[in-house]
Write a protein that holds these residues in place. Structure first.
Motif, mmCIF file in Angstrom:
data_model
loop_
_atom_site.group_PDB
_atom_site.id
_atom_site.type_symbol
_atom_site.label_atom_id
_atom_site.label_comp_id
_atom_site.label_asym_id
_atom_site.label_seq_id
_atom_site.Cartn_x
_atom_site.Cartn_y
_atom_site.Cartn_z
ATOM 1 N N LEU A 1 70.848 -17.263 1.067
ATOM 2 C CA LEU A 1 71.728 -17.511 2.210
ATOM 3 C C LEU A 1 71.447 -16.520 3.339
ATOM 4 O O LEU A 1 71.490 -16.889 4.525
ATOM 5 C CB LEU A 1 73.192 -17.412 1.775
ATOM 6 N N SER A 2 71.141 -15.293 2.984
ATOM 7 C CA SER A 2 70.853 -14.280 4.002
ATOM 8 C C SER A 2 69.565 -14.597 4.755
ATOM 9 O O SER A 2 69.320 -14.058 5.837
ATOM 10 C CB SER A 2 70.742 -12.884 3.347
ATOM 11 N N GLN A 3 68.759 -15.490 4.177
ATOM 12 C CA GLN A 3 67.507 -15.910 4.810
ATOM 13 C C GLN A 3 67.611 -17.311 5.400
ATOM 14 O O GLN A 3 66.606 -17.920 5.758
ATOM 15 C CB GLN A 3 66.374 -15.866 3.773
ATOM 16 N N GLY A 4 68.849 -17.816 5.462
ATOM 17 C CA GLY A 4 69.067 -19.139 6.038
ATOM 18 C C GLY A 4 68.698 -20.287 5.126
ATOM 19 O O GLY A 4 68.541 -21.431 5.578
ATOM 20 N N LYS A 5 68.568 -20.032 3.825
ATOM 21 C CA LYS A 5 68.200 -21.069 2.860
ATOM 22 C C LYS A 5 69.421 -21.522 2.052
ATOM 23 O O LYS A 5 70.501 -20.947 2.149
ATOM 24 C CB LYS A 5 67.116 -20.547 1.906
ATOM 25 N N SER A 6 69.222 -22.531 1.228
ATOM 26 C CA SER A 6 70.291 -23.075 0.391
ATOM 27 C C SER A 6 70.375 -22.330 -0.933
ATOM 28 O O SER A 6 69.365 -21.837 -1.450
ATOM 29 C CB SER A 6 70.035 -24.558 0.121
ATOM 30 N N VAL A 7 71.579 -22.274 -1.497
ATOM 31 C CA VAL A 7 71.746 -21.661 -2.827
ATOM 32 C C VAL A 7 71.077 -22.513 -3.902
ATOM 33 O O VAL A 7 70.880 -22.053 -5.028
ATOM 34 C CB VAL A 7 73.242 -21.480 -3.180
ATOM 35 N N ASN A 8 70.709 -23.748 -3.557
ATOM 36 C CA ASN A 8 70.052 -24.650 -4.499
ATOM 37 C C ASN A 8 68.569 -24.824 -4.190
ATOM 38 O O ASN A 8 67.945 -25.799 -4.621
ATOM 39 C CB ASN A 8 70.757 -26.012 -4.488
ATOM 40 N N ASP A 9 67.999 -23.881 -3.445
ATOM 41 C CA ASP A 9 66.602 -23.959 -3.024
ATOM 42 C C ASP A 9 65.672 -24.087 -4.233
ATOM 43 O O ASP A 9 65.792 -23.345 -5.198
ATOM 44 C CB ASP A 9 66.244 -22.704 -2.219
ATOM 45 N N GLN A 10 64.756 -25.046 -4.156
ATOM 46 C CA GLN A 10 63.775 -25.254 -5.222
ATOM 47 C C GLN A 10 62.365 -25.291 -4.619
ATOM 48 O O GLN A 10 61.587 -26.208 -4.854
ATOM 49 C CB GLN A 10 64.088 -26.530 -6.005
ATOM 50 N N LEU B 1 61.697 -18.954 -3.032
ATOM 51 C CA LEU B 1 62.192 -18.122 -4.125
ATOM 52 C C LEU B 1 61.438 -16.797 -4.173
ATOM 53 O O LEU B 1 62.028 -15.741 -4.401
ATOM 54 C CB LEU B 1 62.071 -18.859 -5.456
ATOM 55 N N ALA B 2 60.132 -16.847 -3.930
ATOM 56 C CA ALA B 2 59.332 -15.621 -3.919
ATOM 57 C C ALA B 2 59.783 -14.697 -2.791
ATOM 58 O O ALA B 2 59.879 -13.471 -2.970
ATOM 59 C CB ALA B 2 57.855 -15.967 -3.766
ATOM 60 N N ALA B 3 60.078 -15.284 -1.622
ATOM 61 C CA ALA B 3 60.543 -14.486 -0.487
ATOM 62 C C ALA B 3 61.904 -13.865 -0.782
ATOM 63 O O ALA B 3 62.162 -12.701 -0.435
ATOM 64 C CB ALA B 3 60.620 -15.359 0.764
ATOM 65 N N ALA B 4 62.776 -14.638 -1.441
ATOM 66 C CA ALA B 4 64.097 -14.130 -1.806
ATOM 67 C C ALA B 4 63.970 -13.008 -2.823
ATOM 68 O O ALA B 4 64.674 -11.986 -2.739
ATOM 69 C CB ALA B 4 64.960 -15.254 -2.367
ATOM 70 N N GLN B 5 63.067 -13.175 -3.766
ATOM 71 C CA GLN B 5 62.850 -12.137 -4.773
ATOM 72 C C GLN B 5 62.352 -10.852 -4.115
ATOM 73 O O GLN B 5 62.771 -9.744 -4.468
ATOM 74 C CB GLN B 5 61.844 -12.614 -5.818
ATOM 75 N N GLY B 6 61.479 -11.006 -3.134
ATOM 76 C CA GLY B 6 60.972 -9.846 -2.411
ATOM 77 C C GLY B 6 62.059 -9.125 -1.644
ATOM 78 O O GLY B 6 62.155 -7.886 -1.682
ATOM 79 N N LYS B 7 62.922 -9.886 -0.960
ATOM 80 C CA LYS B 7 64.010 -9.261 -0.210
ATOM 81 C C LYS B 7 65.009 -8.607 -1.160
ATOM 82 O O LYS B 7 65.515 -7.515 -0.886
ATOM 83 C CB LYS B 7 64.721 -10.285 0.674
ATOM 84 N N LEU B 8 65.283 -9.282 -2.279
ATOM 85 C CA LEU B 8 66.246 -8.743 -3.230
ATOM 86 C C LEU B 8 65.772 -7.399 -3.786
ATOM 87 O O LEU B 8 66.572 -6.476 -3.976
ATOM 88 C CB LEU B 8 66.475 -9.741 -4.368
ATOM 89 N N ALA C 1 62.925 -20.078 -13.684
ATOM 90 C CA ALA C 1 62.349 -19.380 -12.530
ATOM 91 C C ALA C 1 63.360 -18.408 -11.916
ATOM 92 O O ALA C 1 63.018 -17.260 -11.595
ATOM 93 C CB ALA C 1 61.888 -20.397 -11.488
ATOM 94 N N TYR C 2 64.598 -18.854 -11.749
ATOM 95 C CA TYR C 2 65.646 -17.986 -11.198
ATOM 96 C C TYR C 2 65.956 -16.842 -12.169
ATOM 97 O O TYR C 2 66.103 -15.692 -11.750
ATOM 98 C CB TYR C 2 66.912 -18.802 -10.924
#
Length: 360
Positions: A188-197, A202-209, A347-348
């Protein structure tokens, strides 16, 4: 004369016997199950109903309630799937309803046996995980948000999820131990959906996290609310109901839902296909749908009720609490979790586990 008297007495006895039989049949029709002393097995989250409601239900209906608890949707799913115990009523969350339905574990609801459905807020009906509410009835709902100590953190600084990455929160943040929630808020902080597939997303979210780790003091479960109430964390990502519980113990705490949206979770009443006492299950669903009962339950639990008629009976201080009954502009940005297939679930989970290992 004596023979006539005997005949008269025999007729009277027959009439009385017939009247007694009719009375017994009428009573039996009025309370067919309670006369059998049936025991309803209710499988619910821990401390997720006012205990007095169950005792009142037993007194009013004659049913007995065997209350058993679970601590995760997955544990509940496994137990029902394995059989062994015949649960009559269970309380899965949104995505788990879809999973249970797909696995053939749920009984389709007989709407003719349900009462009080008109009391429910239409916003929480006909959700993607159960169109037409063919298998589920909304129980409680809430959000994922930020619980913070007002003496140490400004609420005005928490308008977006990205604010958690600020250097000012180094080693001050508690996170709930949940892959979907923590990766969801990052997406969500990256403007994506919580259900993103999408693998790249997901890789970008993992990097930010991973870049959030310096701010993370601990990743915890149910004890998070205790830590926050005791002042051991300055802010935390957690659920609205858990936040409510902590705030009741520490008035310095407050809860907010970031403006860029969040997860809307819904816990629901369902009847497993293997239920042995379906009539008793319907009776408890209908009882819980009564506005007075639902309002009493909401005041005890602290979570937001899906029963609109019950909401109208709550104290104004609760009705007007925008942290737990957000304004429509926030509600419109909330997203319900979809049930992932095994690939995306793994994956998550793998991405979150890798993140947690960085803390160890």
């Amino acid at each position: 004369m004596k023979k006539l008297l005997m005949t008269f007495l025999a007729v009277c006895c027959l009439i009385l016997a017939l009247l007694g039989l009719d009375f017994a049949l009428t009573a039996s029709r009025a309370q067919p199950s309670s006369q059998k002393g049936q025991t309803l097995t209710f499988y619910n989250w821990g401390d997720y109903i006012d205990p007095s409601i169950l005792s009142d239900f037993e007194k009013e209906t004659g049913y007995k309630v065997n209350y058993q608890t679970f601590d995760s949707n997955e544990a509940m799913y496994t137990k029902i799937q394995q059989g062994g115990t015949n649960y009559d009523l269970a309380v899965p969350s949104d995505y788990m309803v879809a999973k249970m339905k797909k696995a053939g574990l749920l009984a389709k609801l007989d709407k003719s046996k349900l009462t009080g459905m008109d009391n429910l807020n239409k916003q929480f009906l006909n959700q993607s995980f159960d169109r037409g509410n063919q298998y589920s009835v909304p129980y409680f709902w809430g959000t994922l948000g930020i619980l913070y100590n007002t003496k140490r953190v400004k609420g005005s600084d928490l308008t977006s999820w990205s604010s958690l990455w600020s250097d000012r929160y180094k080693n001050r943040l508690l996170l709930v131990d949940s892959a979907r929630d923590i990766l969801g808020m990052t997406l969500l902080s990256q403007g994506k959906s919580v259900n993103d597939q999408n693998k790249a997303d997901l890789a970008a979210a993992q990097g930010k996290l991973s870049s959030l780790m310096p701010n993370v003091k601990a990743i915890v479960g149910d004890e998070l609310k205790i830590y926050m109430a005791q002042g051991e964390g300055d802010l935390a990502v957690t659920y609205s109901g858990e936040a409510k519980n902590a705030i009741e113990k520490n008035s310095d705490l407050a809860y907010t839902v970031p403006e860029d949206g969040s997860n809307l979770w819904l816990d629901n009443l369902v009847i497993p296909k293997s239920a042995e006492h379906k009539q008793a299950a319907y009776a408890l669903i209908n009882y819980l749908n009564r506005p007075d009962v639902a309002a009493k339950n909401a005041k005890y639990i602290g979570y937001a009720t899906a029963n609109q008629a019950a909401y109208q009976q709550l104290p104004k201080s609760i009705q007007n609490d925008k942290a737990f009954y957000p304004k429509q502009a926030i509600l419109d940005k909330l997203q319900v979790y979809q049930n992932f297939n095994s690939y995306w679930t793994q994956a998550y989970n793998d991405a979150f586990l890798e993140f947690k290992l960085g803390k160890s």
